[in-house]
Design a protein around this motif. Structure first.
Motif, PDB file in Angstrom:
ATOM      1  N   ASP A 120       0.862  -1.184   0.000  1.00  0.00           N
ATOM      2  CA  ASP A 120       0.000   0.000   0.000  1.00  0.00           C
ATOM      3  C   ASP A 120       0.895   1.230   0.000  1.00  0.00           C
ATOM      4  N   ARG A 135      -0.127  -6.692   5.755  1.00  0.00           N
ATOM      5  CA  ARG A 135       0.154  -5.956   4.511  1.00  0.00           C
ATOM      6  C   ARG A 135       1.421  -5.118   4.709  1.00  0.00           C
ATOM      7  N   GLN A 165       3.343  -1.438   3.872  1.00  0.00           N
ATOM      8  CA  GLN A 165       2.992  -0.062   3.545  1.00  0.00           C
ATOM      9  C   GLN A 165       4.250   0.778   3.322  1.00  0.00           C
ATOM     10  N   LYS A 200       1.108   5.232   0.675  1.00  0.00           N
ATOM     11  CA  LYS A 200       0.432   6.391   1.275  1.00  0.00           C
ATOM     12  C   LYS A 200       1.299   7.620   1.082  1.00  0.00           C
TER      13      LYS A 200
END
Length: 198
Positions: A27, A48, A50, A29
């Protein structure tokens, strides 16, 4: 996702970045500026991965930071727990960055500096003064100055502490902390706020 990228990275780098994101599941961000880092990589409690990158970076800094963090992710996948910026990470980072070292992605004058940095990439590009300045377009943030721009004996503020600029050593400046009277060495590309006292 690639629509968002137009704002943050050079146009011609988007397909390569999209490929890396598809290839290595994580992910991404984009976050507000942090003083201590441009980006980071972590495993979330849900398993997950990030990656975060600061939103105040220019396109060249953003791309380099993003690939730096993807290299942490790939290194983690391939080798498990190793030194964060050890030889495994350096090799992965060099390999992942190769497709981006082109004149239609990075300006011609930056490429030799990037090539030099990638001989032995460090934890932070700020350690490479010439590359760090080139990535920032040789201009400090609005209202800030680089240490090398202010005269000897000038006062400046850095992280809420007042310093007085002293002599230049080989690559760094001796600066006197006015609070504890100790001398600290500053990289010449550190951005500071000039202070004037009547």
């Amino acid at each position: 996702m690639s629509n968002i990228f137009h704002k943050y990275i050079p146009e011609k780098s988007i397909p390569f970045v999209q490929f890396l994101i598809d290839e290595h599941s994580f992910d991404l961000k984009i976050v507000n500026q942090r003083q201590t880092k441009h980006g980071d990589f972590r495993k979330l409690p849900n398993g997950r991965f990030q990656i975060t990158v600061n939103n105040n970076l220019n396109k060249y800094q953003f791309l380099l930071t993003l690939v730096h963090e993807i290299a942490h992710h790939v290194t983690h996948q391939k080798f498990g727990r190793v030194q964060p910026h050890g030889k495994e990470w350096k090799t992965v980072f060099q390999h992942l960055m190769l497709p981006f070292l082109r004149p239609d992605i990075y300006p011609m004058e930056m490429l030799p500096l990037l090539a030099n940095y990638f001989k032995n990439p460090k934890a932070s590009t700020d350690a490479d003064v010439n590359l760090s300045l080139a990535l920032r377009g040789n201009t400090a943030e609005t209202g800030k100055h680089f240490i090398f721009d202010i005269p000897y004996g000038s006062f400046f503020e850095f992280k809420n502490i007042i310093y007085k600029r002293g002599n230049k050593r080989r690559t760094r400046y001796e600066c006197l902390n006015m609070k504890n009277n100790k001398v600290y060495l500053f990289n010449q590309n550190v951005e500071i706020t000039k202070k004037t006292f009547k």
